[in-house]
Design a protein around this motif. Sequence first.
Motif: not given
Lengths: 349, 124
Positions: A106, A120, A123-124, A126, A128, A163-164, A167, A170, A180
């Motif tokens: 993407v 999105v 989101l993808y 994040l 993957v 990762e938190v 997130g 983002l 997104f």
Amino acid sequence: MTEYFQSFGMSYEFAWFTATIAGILLIALPLMLAVAMIIYVDRKVLGAIMMRRGPNVVGPFGLLQSFADGLKVFLQETIIPSAANKGLFLLAPIITFTVALAAWAVIPFNSGAVLADINVGLLYVLAVSSLGVYGVVISGWASNSKYPFFSAMRAAAQMISYEVSIGFILVCVVLWANSFNLNDIIVAQKGHGLGFVNAFAFNPLLFPLFVMFLISAMAETARAPFDLTEAESELVAGYQTEYSSMSFALFWLGEYANILLMCALCAILFFGGWLPPVEWEPLYAIPGWIWLFGKMFVFFFIFSWTWGTVPRYRYDQLMRLGWKVFLPLSLLFVFLISGYLMLTRYAPL
Amino acid sequence: MFDPLEYLPILIFMFIALGISVLFVFLPMGVSRLTGVHEPTTEKNSEYECGFPAFEDPRSPFDVRFYLVAISFILFDLEAAFLFPWAVSLEYTGWAGWTAMMVFLGILAIGLAYEWKMGALNWE
């Protein structure tokens, strides 16, 4: 590209399929080449920082070093430890590399030059990239050996901790761009800073998030100074200890593909992706993918530079930075940015 | 609107990536058998522990804090998952949506503060 293949007299479906396969190969093959070259750059930069030459024997300036290494590794014996869970042991590098490649589906390389322009996209990416932790944990568990096991525990805790905060960072970018879709996020940065700088990073509210994202990206990819998963003085080679031959190389390739992905995300989310750095008509004559690659290269240089200059963190410091500094700060910025946007853009009081 | 066809290239990409990875793992195994470097021995196939035979079972018990981190991660990642749709619909939900989400964030921030105070985030 579909139209191009249709001009050869193919039916629409077949032309679409051929165009998709061609697009995939156009991403995957240069990506593997880029990974090989960026490993060379990494070693060369590190060599320069340590005042030595770095690779300089194979090919002109040592440019072919990575390919020589690849060939050597390819011809080696694959050792599968007798105590290992063989299926999982071989599955782990496959997962790592597949996931590292798939995240690129993407990433927009130019206006419209994207394999899957889904709405999105972020989101993808994040989702993957967070699957990457499975490869590490499975390899550490399946090796049935002490050091890989410790390393896998550390890696899992480290990756999910950062990762938190990634997130939440983002979410802030998405709030500002109101989309997104990675292309829309790039277009939203057009003239963002003072009307002519194409970058979110020049926004005083988003700049701290950029710094946090860059540091979190280093921690997420277990890159020095956060390379506790393969701290060689403690854990030999970490979760890769029992691996050999191409299975070992796949971890390396996957790791560097992830680092490049993080560099690309830094460029796309905060520095305008394929847009030129400033709004000036002649700069648009240079194709967008060159701008994107240039920005990625700058970020990769920062990654290398950090590796060469910053000493390794202790594990408690790493967890403190993730949970006690980045998480509260990124939560605060979600509050600040959404409040600011409500007041100025959506519903001024 | 939602078009599943948009996601088809991703699926094809994943299959091709999987194919490349599988090839990379299994092809060298075949090549090493052909070139004759494939010679497994008991010593070579034993697990690595600084040159000694392994002292104990490598799957030893580990610190409970790794579990704590995993549980906190689930909480906060779920929170982030709630934030994503909210972030792109602020213009429709207005101040009501914003206030509701801030109350939700506040509750989770209190949870984080509690966790912090109880020492669940300490790694000494």
